[in-house]
Design a protein around this motif. Structure first.
Motif, PDB file in Angstrom:
ATOM      1  N   ILE A 282       0.716  -1.074   0.110  1.00 40.86           N
ATOM      2  CA  ILE A 282       0.024  -0.002  -0.095  1.00 40.86           C
ATOM      3  C   ILE A 282       0.996   1.359  -0.073  1.00 40.86           C
ATOM      4  O   ILE A 282       1.930   1.411   0.745  1.00 40.86           O
ATOM      5  CB  ILE A 282      -0.870  -0.121   1.188  1.00 40.86           C
ATOM      6  CG1 ILE A 282      -1.996   1.196   1.055  1.00 40.86           C
ATOM      7  CG2 ILE A 282      -0.146  -0.019   2.639  1.00 40.86           C
ATOM      8  CD1 ILE A 282      -3.270   1.146   2.090  1.00 40.86           C
ATOM      9  N   GLY A 283       0.595   2.200  -0.589  1.00 45.93           N
ATOM     10  CA  GLY A 283       1.322   3.363  -0.683  1.00 45.93           C
ATOM     11  C   GLY A 283       0.583   4.448  -1.737  1.00 45.93           C
ATOM     12  O   GLY A 283      -0.456   4.065  -2.674  1.00 45.93           O
ATOM     13  N   PRO A 284       1.154   5.816  -1.718  1.00 48.34           N
ATOM     14  CA  PRO A 284       0.359   6.644  -2.678  1.00 48.34           C
ATOM     15  C   PRO A 284       0.429   6.135  -4.113  1.00 48.34           C
ATOM     16  O   PRO A 284       1.448   5.753  -4.626  1.00 48.34           O
ATOM     17  CB  PRO A 284       1.026   8.012  -2.401  1.00 48.34           C
ATOM     18  CG  PRO A 284       1.782   7.666  -1.136  1.00 48.34           C
ATOM     19  CD  PRO A 284       2.032   6.344  -1.122  1.00 48.34           C
ATOM     20  N   LEU A 285      -0.425   6.390  -4.885  1.00 45.51           N
ATOM     21  CA  LEU A 285      -0.591   6.272  -6.408  1.00 45.51           C
ATOM     22  C   LEU A 285       0.544   6.919  -7.069  1.00 45.51           C
ATOM     23  O   LEU A 285       1.145   6.564  -8.135  1.00 45.51           O
ATOM     24  CB  LEU A 285      -1.943   6.434  -7.066  1.00 45.51           C
ATOM     25  CG  LEU A 285      -1.969   6.354  -8.291  1.00 45.51           C
ATOM     26  CD1 LEU A 285      -1.622   4.948  -8.855  1.00 45.51           C
ATOM     27  CD2 LEU A 285      -3.319   6.791  -9.028  1.00 45.51           C
ATOM     28  N   GLY A 286       0.928   8.274  -6.526  1.00 43.00           N
ATOM     29  CA  GLY A 286       1.779   9.205  -7.247  1.00 43.00           C
ATOM     30  C   GLY A 286       3.098   8.642  -7.313  1.00 43.00           C
ATOM     31  O   GLY A 286       3.929   8.602  -8.291  1.00 43.00           O
ATOM     32  N   ASP A 287       3.542   7.977  -6.143  1.00 43.44           N
ATOM     33  CA  ASP A 287       4.824   7.180  -6.260  1.00 43.44           C
ATOM     34  C   ASP A 287       5.009   6.189  -7.262  1.00 43.44           C
ATOM     35  O   ASP A 287       6.303   6.284  -7.765  1.00 43.44           O
ATOM     36  CB  ASP A 287       5.057   6.702  -4.733  1.00 43.44           C
ATOM     37  CG  ASP A 287       5.084   7.854  -3.573  1.00 43.44           C
ATOM     38  OD1 ASP A 287       5.502   9.049  -4.066  1.00 43.44           O
ATOM     39  OD2 ASP A 287       5.267   7.363  -2.532  1.00 43.44           O
ATOM     40  N   THR A 288       4.105   5.470  -7.248  1.00 45.42           N
ATOM     41  CA  THR A 288       4.344   4.310  -8.337  1.00 45.42           C
ATOM     42  C   THR A 288       4.184   4.893  -9.878  1.00 45.42           C
ATOM     43  O   THR A 288       5.071   4.424 -10.686  1.00 45.42           O
ATOM     44  CB  THR A 288       2.869   3.365  -8.071  1.00 45.42           C
ATOM     45  OG1 THR A 288       2.933   2.691  -7.113  1.00 45.42           O
ATOM     46  CG2 THR A 288       2.968   2.278  -9.259  1.00 45.42           C
ATOM     47  N   LEU A 289       3.523   5.877  -9.940  1.00 44.40           N
ATOM     48  CA  LEU A 289       3.512   6.548 -11.426  1.00 44.40           C
ATOM     49  C   LEU A 289       4.459   7.338 -11.656  1.00 44.40           C
ATOM     50  O   LEU A 289       5.061   7.145 -13.025  1.00 44.40           O
ATOM     51  CB  LEU A 289       2.064   7.574 -11.462  1.00 44.40           C
ATOM     52  CG  LEU A 289       0.646   7.122 -11.295  1.00 44.40           C
ATOM     53  CD1 LEU A 289      -0.248   8.027 -11.475  1.00 44.40           C
ATOM     54  CD2 LEU A 289       0.384   5.882 -12.179  1.00 44.40           C
ATOM     55  N   VAL A 290       5.215   7.890 -10.913  1.00 49.28           N
ATOM     56  CA  VAL A 290       6.523   8.431 -10.980  1.00 49.28           C
ATOM     57  C   VAL A 290       7.551   7.555 -11.456  1.00 49.28           C
ATOM     58  O   VAL A 290       8.489   7.828 -12.372  1.00 49.28           O
ATOM     59  CB  VAL A 290       6.984   9.643  -9.776  1.00 49.28           C
ATOM     60  CG1 VAL A 290       8.413   9.802 -10.047  1.00 49.28           C
ATOM     61  CG2 VAL A 290       6.171  10.556  -9.517  1.00 49.28           C
ATOM     62  N   ARG A 291       7.561   6.330 -10.844  1.00 59.33           N
ATOM     63  CA  ARG A 291       8.736   5.625 -11.106  1.00 59.33           C
ATOM     64  C   ARG A 291       8.368   4.900 -12.373  1.00 59.33           C
ATOM     65  O   ARG A 291       9.188   3.971 -12.892  1.00 59.33           O
ATOM     66  CB  ARG A 291       8.606   4.305  -9.972  1.00 59.33           C
ATOM     67  CG  ARG A 291       9.060   4.643  -8.650  1.00 59.33           C
ATOM     68  CD  ARG A 291       9.463   3.732  -7.606  1.00 59.33           C
ATOM     69  NE  ARG A 291       9.840   4.145  -6.562  1.00 59.33           N
ATOM     70  CZ  ARG A 291       9.139   4.288  -5.349  1.00 59.33           C
ATOM     71  NH1 ARG A 291       7.803   3.911  -5.583  1.00 59.33           N
ATOM     72  NH2 ARG A 291       9.328   4.470  -4.200  1.00 59.33           N
TER      73      ARG A 291
END
Length: 653
Positions: A282-291
């Motif tokens: 679980i974690g913010p969607l933005g962190d996954t998208l930036v990567r």
């Protein structure tokens, strides 16, 4: 116009139905024919109101038919947006009408924490304590996105300056791994054993003799399988002799160029590619998208569009993402996310879709239709488009930033392999990288300990090691650094490879001739540097080569530089030059069709391919450090093989 011509025109007008009447008026009492030439404001107002009402009614009908959307994504031909079709397979290749399926490669992207006890000397005391290590095992990126769009241009000379060994004062870390885990911090004190101390016997002579007799009888006089306990063989094993576990010969192929069967797809330009990945925790969607190639501005648009669909705490573990990438005319070297779909990990195919956002024609991310259904693979995979494959240089940058490595560390990794690998070659699908770092603390930053690159089946490993004089460098298992004593592309920026070594049709004479070097195209005036330390043996015009320089190096190596526009000042035959020193500028003198550097390497008078010939290393570890270095290799290999800590701090996708 005279009277006769005027009358003729009047007669023509009347014959066609026109009449000479008074002007229109809004007053019904004016004019020669009452009620014939006036305008009605009531009629005009009614006509306008009828038109406006029709427009509003039509707009409301369209708004309802489009489910309340007032902005729309790019045309479905570009995004392949359509109502989902679950009952039939979807073509894998999105870019061409062909029966051939685009290759799909499984991707691995693990960032883990491992813990090990290290032995360190502090203020004269030997202390054993636990220390975290960061371990990365990842597939090299096969798609260049905005994540690495701002990386510096590839410049071998600049990389040369980053390969200087460090000092222990710069890297003051402990890597002496202790064999047993400890709790907290243990201080160790060594003292001499008393002269009269005799350790008690734990095994009697009789028990030892019985054990040896039983082992021998079980091994040589019984049909039973060999017991689990046995003496270790002192002779080298097959693996030690260079045989792989599957029976094939191991080792790295040298002087071999790996090329695709066809180059048509590689020259077709960037195309679309699709990535399937799983959110591991679980974690913010933005962190996954930036990567995965979204910029911060794009992330803000996506989060705003999905504000009512995604919880504030972020995506739960197990959520699947499907991202479609494609090129933009404004950024031809990078692919941007065209579409991103979010799916539940389980359920019926028609019920798993949560939301889809797509890039609109005005650069905004808006809600889009669910794409055609495809079965999600068990592992993270990415469709490979040959035209999208980045260079090894760009791929390492993309992969490093995806795993939150700082730019200085990424530059250091590239510098380690820049002499041994042509960084301008395209990466191969399935190439991998392994990285081991010390864990960052409140007082210290993470430091690099080990890097392993697997390119086209050849694995290269570099281990950090410090000598007694405080110099810290990275060495391969043979004790050699990655730095070669000759630079393969000795000009600013590395140039663009226009012609390789070997037989070709001469561009001027149109005959088949041996091309004795490589042609590296660059702008006129681009600085040219000495490929290695040596003495200038030729420094003048030569037919065909134009302005030419030849440098004599040690051990029978020679390099030559042709078609220079001019020489560097203060040099001549007999001048001593060092690696990276300016010797001239790119030009088009002699038999040349454009500005470029013709670069040659000779070994004992024989011409060789500068880009693929095996070159000796510039630095070799002294033999007296061999045992200590072998111990360091064993310790680092043990850390790379350990299970991660119970808590994994990150899992990138």
């Amino acid at each position: 116009m005279n009277a006769t011509q005027r009358r003729r025109h009047v007669a023509l007008l009347r014959s066609t139905g026109f009449e000479d009447g008074p002007a229109l008026t809004v007053q019904s009492t004016d004019g020669e024919i009452p009620q014939g030439r006036e305008l009605s404001f009531a009629w005009l107002s009614g006509t306008v109101m009828t038109g406006l009402t029709s427009v509003l009614l039509m707009g409301a009908a369209l708004y309802v038919s489009f489910q309340g959307q007032d902005t729309f994504s790019t045309a479905y031909e570009a995004l392949n947006l359509a109502a989902p079709r679950i009952d039939r397979p979807v073509a894998t290749d999105l870019t061409s009408k062909s029966s051939r399926l685009r290759p799909v490669a499984a991707t691995r992207s693990d960032l883990e924490v491992i813990e090990a006890a290290i032995r360190q000397t502090v203020d004269g005391r030997e202390i054993i304590r636990n220390q975290p290590f960061m371990r990365i095992r990842a597939t090299l990126a096969t798609t260049a996105t905005s994540l690495s769009a701002d990386v510096p241009a590839y410049d071998p000379v600049a990389i040369l300056n980053k390969t200087r060994p460090l000092t222990a004062a710069v890297l003051d870390i402990a890597t002496d791994v202790y064999g047993t885990d400890v709790e907290g911090e243990v201080a160790v004190r060594q003292a001499a054993m008393p002269a009269g101390f005799v350790p008690p016997r734990s095994v009697s002579d009789r028990n030892a003799a019985d054990f040896v007799r039983g082992m021998a009888e079980a091994t040589f006089f019984s049909d039973a399988p060999t017991p689990a306990l046995a003496y270790a063989a002192l002779a080298p094993s097959l693996r030690d002799l260079g045989t792989a576990p599957d029976g094939a010969l191991s080792g790295i192929a040298e002087n071999v160029t790996v090329m695709p069967k066809t180059l048509l797809a590689s020259g077709a330009g960037s195309g679309r590619t699709e990535r399937f990945l799983t959110v591991r925790e679980i974690g913010p969607l933005g962190d996954t998208l930036v990567r995965n190639g979204f910029t911060r501005a794009q992330v803000a648009m996506v989060e705003s569009t999905l504000a009512n669909l995604i919880p504030a705490t972020g995506l739960p573990a197990g959520i699947r993402l499907r991202i479609l990438y494609g090129p933009l005319t404004t950024a031809p070297d990078s692919l941007v996310p065209y579409r991103m779909s979010i799916y539940r990990p389980d359920g019926a195919p028609g019920d798993r879709h949560i939301a889809t956002v797509a890039l609109s024609d005005n650069g905004q991310y808006v809600v889009g239709l669910q794409p055609d259904w495809v079965e999600f693979p068990a592992e993270d995979v990415e469709q490979i488009n040959v035209g999208n494959l980045p260079t090894i240089y760009r791929s390492i940058w993309e992969t490093g930033r995806k795993h939150d490595l700082d730019d200085q560390t990424i530059e250091g990794i590239i510098a380690m392999f820049a002499y041994d690998i042509d960084m301008t070659k395209r990466v191969n699908a399935g190439d991998t990288i392994e990285i081991l770092q010390t864990g960052a603390t409140a007082d210290t930053e993470a430091d690099l300990l080990y890097v392993g690159l697997n390119l086209a089946g050849a694995k290269r490993q570099l281990y950090r090691f410090s000598t007694d004089d405080g110099v810290v460098d990275f060495y391969d298992p043979d004790g050699e650094t990655g730095k070669r004593f000759l630079n393969r592309r000795p000009l600013e920026g590395g140039g663009t490879l226009r012609s390789r070594f070997g037989y070709r049709i001469h561009p001027i004479f149109k005959t088949r001739r041996l091309h004795t070097g490589v042609d590296l195209a660059a702008r006129t005036g681009t600085p040219i540097y000495a490929a290695g330390d040596g003495v200038i043996s030729y420094y003048k015009w030569q037919s065909g080569y134009g302005n030419k320089v030849e440098i004599q190096h040690v051990n029978g190596y020679e390099t030559a530089y042709g078609h220079m526009s001019r020489y560097a000042d203060g040099l001549g035959v007999g001048s001593q030059v060092r690696q990276g020193q300016l010797i001239g500028y790119v030009g088009s003198t002699g038999q040349s069709t454009g500005p470029h550097l013709h670069f040659e390497i000779k070994i004992n008078g024989n011409l060789v391919d500068p880009l693929s010939v095996k070159l000796p290393k510039d630095n070799v570890l002294p033999p007296r450090y061999r045992d200590e270095f072998d111990q360091t290799i064993a310790q680092i290999n043990d850390l790379m093989a350990r299970e991660p800590a119970p808590v994994t701090v990150a899992q990138s996708n």
